[in-house]
Design an enzyme around this catalytic site. Structure first.
Site, PDB file in Angstrom:
ATOM      1  CG  ASP A   1       3.714   5.154   2.163  1.00 41.72           C
ATOM      2  OD1 ASP A   1       4.096   4.170   1.499  1.00 41.72           O
ATOM      3  OD2 ASP A   1       2.557   5.605   2.113  1.00 41.72           O
TER       4      ASP A   1
ATOM      5  CG  HIS B   1      -0.592   3.714   1.411  1.00 35.42           C
ATOM      6  ND1 HIS B   1       0.698   3.714   1.903  1.00 35.42           N
ATOM      7  CD2 HIS B   1      -1.006   2.417   1.482  1.00 35.42           C
ATOM      8  CE1 HIS B   1       1.042   2.488   2.254  1.00 35.42           C
ATOM      9  NE2 HIS B   1       0.024   1.685   2.008  1.00 35.42           N
TER      10      HIS B   1
ATOM     11  NE  ARG C   1      -0.776   0.414  -5.027  1.00 29.49           N
ATOM     12  CZ  ARG C   1      -0.446   0.491  -3.755  1.00 29.49           C
ATOM     13  NH1 ARG C   1      -1.368   0.694  -2.834  1.00 29.49           N
ATOM     14  NH2 ARG C   1       0.790   0.323  -3.369  1.00 29.49           N
TER      15      ARG C   1
ATOM     16  NE  ARG D   1       8.112  -0.158   1.451  1.00 28.02           N
ATOM     17  CZ  ARG D   1       7.023  -0.628   0.883  1.00 28.02           C
ATOM     18  NH1 ARG D   1       6.114   0.201   0.405  1.00 28.02           N
ATOM     19  NH2 ARG D   1       6.830  -1.933   0.786  1.00 28.02           N
TER      20      ARG D   1
END
Length: 231
Positions: A66, A93, A3, A69
């Protein structure tokens, strides 16, 4: 890429794009899907504030992947049709900031144990890593991301066109917690956000997850704000 790698590359790109949005289409509804969303949405807000065009109702962090999923994994475990399933996902997120609220899933699952819920939560949080590993490092979750982005963009368009009761989870400016940005259910309308909805009743496990995610999410938000103000 980590990230942090994504931040170093995408922060400047997002800042440039948002500077152009502020100049050429200042009243646009902006769906921010560039990772790390926990930082890029705050970057966008600061750019718009500096330009005098910021409207908190029109800036969305797209966290729909998200939700997709969580719904998919829940369906497999609870043995219910995926088309009928809804699972709110709150927080942020990335990693532990992603908090699926399986206690609020509809229709209710068939006696999911605490261990089942923990496993589903971790799989939702690690969904991106799972895809990268499945592709042996040769790609990431591009198709499912496109699908999620299309779902959210479509929801925004329905809201803009006056379709009532359009509700999706999104990372937005929020007073639901002490954090300035937070993902939760949002009602969409003709001007973007109509209402940021509360978290509702949480299980003990979800309460614990909520407290655990706050420091990391806070740091990511502050990182984005600092970048925008320093660059």
């Amino acid at each position: 890429m980590t990230r942090d790698d994504l931040f170093n590359i995408n922060a400047g790109i997002v800042k440039s794009l948002c500077t152009a949005i502020a100049k050429y289409c200042p009243s646009a509804v902006v769906n921010m899907i560039s990772n790390p969303v926990n930082s890029t949405v705050p970057i966008a807000s600061e750019v718009f504030k500096k330009a005098g065009t910021y409207d908190e109702k029109k800036l969305f962090g797209v966290t729909t992947l998200d939700v997709v999923r969580a719904k998919t994994f829940y369906t497999g475990k609870a043995k219910v049709p995926v088309a009928d399933v809804n699972v709110p996902v709150v927080g942020g997120h990335a990693g532990i900031t992603i908090l699926p609220l399986f206690s609020q899933a509809t229709p209710a699952g068939n006696d999911l144990s605490t261990e089942d819920i923990k496993a589903l939560t971790k799989r939702t949080q690690d969904g991106g890593t799972e895809v990268v590993e499945a592709k042996a490092g040769k790609g990431s979750a591009t198709l499912s991301m496109a699908y999620a982005g299309a779902i959210f963009a479509d929801a925004c368009l329905k809201g803009l066109n006056g379709v009532p009761n359009i509700v999706e989870c999104s990372f937005v400016q929020s007073s639901i917690t002490e954090l300035p940005f937070f993902a939760s259910k949002v009602r969409l309308g003709k001007n973007g956000v109509v209402e940021v909805l509360g978290l509702g009743p949480l299980s003990d496990y979800e309460e614990e997850g909520l407290e655990n995610l706050k420091p990391e999410l806070k740091a990511s938000i502050e990182k984005g704000i600092k970048f925008a103000r320093d660059n």
